[in-house]
Write a protein that holds these residues in place. Sequence first.
Motif, PDB file in Angstrom:
ATOM      1  N   THR A  82       0.832  -1.203   0.000  1.00  0.00           N
ATOM      2  CA  THR A  82       0.000   0.000   0.000  1.00  0.00           C
ATOM      3  C   THR A  82       0.867   1.254   0.000  1.00  0.00           C
ATOM      4  O   THR A  82       0.593   2.206  -0.735  1.00  0.00           O
ATOM      5  N   THR A  83       1.912   1.260   0.786  1.00  0.00           N
ATOM      6  CA  THR A  83       2.816   2.411   0.833  1.00  0.00           C
ATOM      7  C   THR A  83       3.475   2.634  -0.513  1.00  0.00           C
ATOM      8  O   THR A  83       3.554   3.764  -1.000  1.00  0.00           O
ATOM      9  N   ARG A  84       3.938   1.555  -1.137  1.00  0.00           N
ATOM     10  CA  ARG A  84       4.591   1.666  -2.445  1.00  0.00           C
ATOM     11  C   ARG A  84       3.629   2.217  -3.497  1.00  0.00           C
ATOM     12  O   ARG A  84       3.969   3.112  -4.264  1.00  0.00           O
ATOM     13  N   ILE A  85       2.412   1.706  -3.513  1.00  0.00           N
ATOM     14  CA  ILE A  85       1.421   2.164  -4.484  1.00  0.00           C
ATOM     15  C   ILE A  85       1.070   3.623  -4.234  1.00  0.00           C
ATOM     16  O   ILE A  85       0.939   4.418  -5.171  1.00  0.00           O
ATOM     17  N   ALA A  86       0.924   4.013  -2.970  1.00  0.00           N
ATOM     18  CA  ALA A  86       0.600   5.401  -2.643  1.00  0.00           C
ATOM     19  C   ALA A  86       1.710   6.344  -3.110  1.00  0.00           C
ATOM     20  O   ALA A  86       1.441   7.427  -3.638  1.00  0.00           O
ATOM     21  N   LYS A  87       2.962   5.935  -2.947  1.00  0.00           N
ATOM     22  CA  LYS A  87       4.080   6.761  -3.413  1.00  0.00           C
ATOM     23  C   LYS A  87       4.068   6.888  -4.928  1.00  0.00           C
ATOM     24  O   LYS A  87       4.312   7.968  -5.468  1.00  0.00           O
ATOM     25  N   GLN A  88       3.773   5.788  -5.627  1.00  0.00           N
ATOM     26  CA  GLN A  88       3.714   5.831  -7.087  1.00  0.00           C
ATOM     27  C   GLN A  88       2.597   6.749  -7.562  1.00  0.00           C
ATOM     28  O   GLN A  88       2.785   7.547  -8.476  1.00  0.00           O
ATOM     29  N   VAL A  89       1.439   6.642  -6.939  1.00  0.00           N
ATOM     30  CA  VAL A  89       0.307   7.487  -7.322  1.00  0.00           C
ATOM     31  C   VAL A  89       0.632   8.956  -7.042  1.00  0.00           C
ATOM     32  O   VAL A  89       0.370   9.831  -7.870  1.00  0.00           O
ATOM     33  N   GLY A  90       1.231   9.231  -5.900  1.00  0.00           N
ATOM     34  CA  GLY A  90       1.598  10.607  -5.561  1.00  0.00           C
ATOM     35  C   GLY A  90       2.605  11.173  -6.540  1.00  0.00           C
ATOM     36  O   GLY A  90       2.489  12.317  -6.977  1.00  0.00           O
ATOM     37  N   SER A  91       3.587  10.370  -6.906  1.00  0.00           N
ATOM     38  CA  SER A  91       4.600  10.815  -7.860  1.00  0.00           C
ATOM     39  C   SER A  91       3.985  11.080  -9.226  1.00  0.00           C
ATOM     40  O   SER A  91       4.273  12.094  -9.864  1.00  0.00           O
TER      41      SER A  91
END
Length: 134
Positions: free
Chosen positions: A62-71
Amino acid sequence: MAKGNQRKSFMFGAIAGGIIGSVTALLLAPKAGREIRKDLAEGAQEVGERTVRVASQVSDTTTRIAKQVGSTASNAAGRAKETAGSVIEGVRGWRTSRGDNHAVNSKSDESAEGGEDEQNQSIESKSEELQSIT
């Protein structure tokens, strides 16, 4: 999104089924009470450890996906801002060149200038509005 929810539901179902099956097998097994309690404690500890591992994996994903979406969102916003700035500069350049041409126009075009001035003001207000958004 639906696949993620289905996977979660399956995982919770599998864990719950494993727990229920383990408890049922232990209770129906021909063992002494002391052995059953020991087996139950070990099973509960194992389930707890598995749950912690799965929760950690879900958290990491979830953290990885959230960072990708934010980027990705940040990059898209930057590109949109750059594009809006280019459009604003293009409109300003166009207006400036149109303003220079007005000085050269003859007096017969003066009646049409009123409509063009309104258009220029409209364009200017829209460009300012775009600029304030970015």
